[in-house]
Design a protein around this motif. Structure first.
Motif, mmCIF file in Angstrom:
data_model
loop_
_atom_site.group_PDB
_atom_site.id
_atom_site.type_symbol
_atom_site.label_atom_id
_atom_site.label_comp_id
_atom_site.label_asym_id
_atom_site.label_seq_id
_atom_site.Cartn_x
_atom_site.Cartn_y
_atom_site.Cartn_z
ATOM 1 N N HIS A 1 -19.787 12.367 -5.337
ATOM 2 C CA HIS A 1 -18.559 13.134 -5.518
ATOM 3 C C HIS A 1 -18.524 14.393 -4.659
ATOM 4 C CE1 HIS A 1 -15.816 15.993 -7.513
ATOM 5 N NE2 HIS A 1 -15.126 14.920 -7.871
ATOM 6 N N GLU A 2 -19.576 15.175 -4.681
ATOM 7 C CA GLU A 2 -19.579 16.447 -3.957
ATOM 8 C C GLU A 2 -19.519 16.237 -2.452
ATOM 9 O OE1 GLU A 2 -19.163 19.371 -5.311
ATOM 10 O OE2 GLU A 2 -19.029 18.309 -7.231
ATOM 11 N N ARG A 3 -20.254 15.264 -1.959
ATOM 12 C CA ARG A 3 -20.255 14.981 -0.517
ATOM 13 C C ARG A 3 -18.875 14.499 -0.074
ATOM 14 N NH1 ARG A 3 -24.905 13.774 2.521
ATOM 15 N NH2 ARG A 3 -26.003 13.344 0.548
ATOM 16 N N LEU A 4 -18.256 13.635 -0.885
ATOM 17 C CA LEU A 4 -16.946 13.098 -0.532
ATOM 18 C C LEU A 4 -15.893 14.202 -0.538
ATOM 19 C CD1 LEU A 4 -15.361 10.532 0.140
ATOM 20 C CD2 LEU A 4 -14.988 10.210 -2.312
ATOM 21 N N LEU A 5 -15.924 15.060 -1.551
ATOM 22 C CA LEU A 5 -14.974 16.167 -1.627
ATOM 23 C C LEU A 5 -15.138 17.106 -0.437
ATOM 24 C CD1 LEU A 5 -12.768 17.561 -3.262
ATOM 25 C CD2 LEU A 5 -14.569 18.757 -4.539
ATOM 26 N N ALA A 6 -16.373 17.378 -0.051
ATOM 27 C CA ALA A 6 -16.623 18.264 1.094
ATOM 28 C C ALA A 6 -16.086 17.655 2.381
ATOM 29 C CB ALA A 6 -18.122 18.534 1.213
ATOM 30 N N ARG A 7 -16.238 16.343 2.540
ATOM 31 C CA ARG A 7 -15.734 15.680 3.751
ATOM 32 C C ARG A 7 -14.218 15.766 3.826
ATOM 33 N NH1 ARG A 7 -19.251 10.038 4.154
ATOM 34 N NH2 ARG A 7 -21.309 11.015 4.484
ATOM 35 N N MET A 8 -13.561 15.550 2.691
ATOM 36 C CA MET A 8 -12.100 15.610 2.691
ATOM 37 C C MET A 8 -11.609 17.013 3.026
ATOM 38 S SD MET A 8 -10.830 13.188 -0.437
ATOM 39 C CE MET A 8 -11.296 11.446 -0.544
ATOM 40 N N LYS A 9 -12.255 18.020 2.440
ATOM 41 C CA LYS A 9 -11.836 19.394 2.692
ATOM 42 C C LYS A 9 -12.108 19.809 4.131
ATOM 43 C CE LYS A 9 -12.145 21.190 -2.018
ATOM 44 N NZ LYS A 9 -12.807 22.169 -2.934
ATOM 45 N N GLU B 1 -3.204 18.802 -3.292
ATOM 46 C CA GLU B 1 -2.625 17.699 -4.072
ATOM 47 C C GLU B 1 -3.020 16.349 -3.487
ATOM 48 O OE1 GLU B 1 1.784 15.939 -5.317
ATOM 49 O OE2 GLU B 1 1.605 17.972 -4.493
ATOM 50 N N GLU B 2 -3.009 16.260 -2.165
ATOM 51 C CA GLU B 2 -3.378 15.000 -1.517
ATOM 52 C C GLU B 2 -4.866 14.711 -1.699
ATOM 53 O OE1 GLU B 2 -3.047 11.479 0.176
ATOM 54 O OE2 GLU B 2 -1.334 12.792 -0.224
ATOM 55 N N ILE B 3 -5.685 15.741 -1.614
ATOM 56 C CA ILE B 3 -7.122 15.560 -1.831
ATOM 57 C C ILE B 3 -7.385 15.087 -3.255
ATOM 58 C CG2 ILE B 3 -9.326 16.781 -2.049
ATOM 59 C CD1 ILE B 3 -8.485 18.482 0.345
ATOM 60 N N ALA B 4 -6.696 15.679 -4.219
ATOM 61 C CA ALA B 4 -6.867 15.266 -5.621
ATOM 62 C C ALA B 4 -6.463 13.807 -5.814
ATOM 63 C CB ALA B 4 -6.045 16.178 -6.529
ATOM 64 N N ARG B 5 -5.376 13.392 -5.160
ATOM 65 C CA ARG B 5 -4.935 12.001 -5.261
ATOM 66 C C ARG B 5 -5.979 11.062 -4.674
ATOM 67 N NH1 ARG B 5 -2.669 7.887 -2.601
ATOM 68 N NH2 ARG B 5 -2.822 8.943 -0.594
ATOM 69 N N ARG B 6 -6.527 11.438 -3.523
ATOM 70 C CA ARG B 6 -7.528 10.595 -2.868
ATOM 71 C C ARG B 6 -8.812 10.524 -3.704
ATOM 72 N NH1 ARG B 6 -6.867 9.020 2.447
ATOM 73 N NH2 ARG B 6 -5.060 9.866 3.551
ATOM 74 N N MET B 7 -9.189 11.622 -4.321
ATOM 75 C CA MET B 7 -10.398 11.618 -5.144
ATOM 76 C C MET B 7 -10.211 10.736 -6.370
ATOM 77 S SD MET B 7 -12.810 13.272 -3.655
ATOM 78 C CE MET B 7 -13.963 13.363 -5.031
ATOM 79 N N VAL C 1 0.856 -1.188 0.000
ATOM 80 C CA VAL C 1 0.000 0.000 0.000
ATOM 81 C C VAL C 1 0.890 1.235 0.000
ATOM 82 C CG1 VAL C 1 -1.760 1.309 1.254
ATOM 83 C CG2 VAL C 1 -1.837 -1.194 1.242
ATOM 84 N N HIS C 2 0.590 2.167 -0.884
ATOM 85 C CA HIS C 2 1.337 3.426 -0.920
ATOM 86 C C HIS C 2 0.996 4.257 0.309
ATOM 87 C CE1 HIS C 2 3.064 3.199 -4.952
ATOM 88 N NE2 HIS C 2 1.951 2.602 -5.312
ATOM 89 N N GLY C 3 1.989 4.867 0.886
ATOM 90 C CA GLY C 3 1.753 5.791 1.982
ATOM 91 C C GLY C 3 1.239 7.112 1.457
ATOM 92 N N LEU C 4 0.867 8.019 2.366
ATOM 93 C CA LEU C 4 0.467 9.352 1.971
ATOM 94 C C LEU C 4 1.638 10.068 1.319
ATOM 95 C CD1 LEU C 4 -1.485 10.442 5.183
ATOM 96 C CD2 LEU C 4 -2.415 9.474 3.085
ATOM 97 N N ALA C 5 1.324 11.113 0.589
ATOM 98 C CA ALA C 5 2.382 11.865 -0.079
ATOM 99 C C ALA C 5 3.374 12.453 0.922
ATOM 100 C CB ALA C 5 1.762 12.984 -0.920
ATOM 101 N N THR C 6 2.898 12.681 2.155
ATOM 102 C CA THR C 6 3.760 13.256 3.186
ATOM 103 C C THR C 6 4.576 12.201 3.918
ATOM 104 O OG1 THR C 6 1.903 13.140 4.723
ATOM 105 C CG2 THR C 6 2.249 15.220 3.566
#
Length: 209
Positions: A140-148, A156-162, A76-81
């Motif tokens: 999509h919209e609900r998921l993006l709002a939760r991440m933000k 960049e990390e949010i875009a990767r997760r989406m 499993v890839h780790g987070l970008a950080t």
């Protein structure tokens, strides 16, 4: 089969609330215990070996994998950080022994891990009797709002997760059940309903929520 313990596996995109649902099911006195999975990553602050994860060195993880101790495992890839990849897996003993003792289990893993469980169940009748896979689908919209709303991840990390979420959402049809995610309480009620239906064998596929 009616008396078989359940192994409820939840999967869904990051931000779908699958881990929260697992915790809530365990805390609700429904008789479920959470499966402790294994990893090669180092413990984070406050994490305890055998409670949050089984923490293995890469060499020990490899030894156990070669010995066939895992029902499933994956890179499993780790987070970008974070640095490097790490391995995660589920020990056979962490699942089969409790099921044989009649214990209901719940866990959350990614869609790759669920696919591995399905393959394992094809050759293990005990696992096949108990397995119930549930996908948490979020628009999509609900998921993006939760991440933000977390405020802990950069764009960049949010875009990767989406992007990862889009691929995961395409796998929803492979699951026994799908929860259409809304409010947290609604999702938990849908999970409870699925468990009731699974116990009463009113159907092996469906949607909830």
């Amino acid at each position: 089969m009616a008396d078989s313990p359940l192994l409820v596996i939840l999967a869904g995109p990051s931000g779908s609330g699958k881990s929260t649902l697992c915790d809530r099911l365990v805390d609700s006195n429904a008789g479920f215990k959470r499966v402790v999975t294994s990893t090669t990553r180092a413990p984070r602050a406050g994490e305890i070996d055998g409670i949050h994860y089984h923490f293995f060195t890469p060499a020990e993880f490899t030894r156990r994998a070669e010995a066939g101790d895992f029902l499933e495992w994956a890179w499993v890839h780790g987070l970008a950080t974070e640095s490097a990849e790490r391995r995660y897996g589920t020990l056979r003993a962490s699942v089969l022994e409790p099921l044989e003792a009649g214990q209901d289990l719940v866990m959350s893993i990614d869609v790759q891990g669920v696919a591995n469980f399905r393959r394992a169940a094809q050759s293990d009748p005990r696992l096949a009797r108990s397995l119930a896979t549930i996908f948490i689908r979020v628009d999509h919209e609900r998921l993006l709002a939760r991440m933000k709303s977390r405020g802990s991840e950069h764009d960049e990390e949010i875009a990767r997760r989406m992007k990862t979420a889009e691929a995961e959402l395409r796998e929803a049809g492979q699951f026994d059940f799908v929860i259409e995610s809304r409010a947290r309480d609604d999702d938990f009620a849908a999970l409870q309903d699925i468990i009731r239906r699974r116990r009463s064998h009113s159907g092996s596929h469906g949607s909830a929520g």
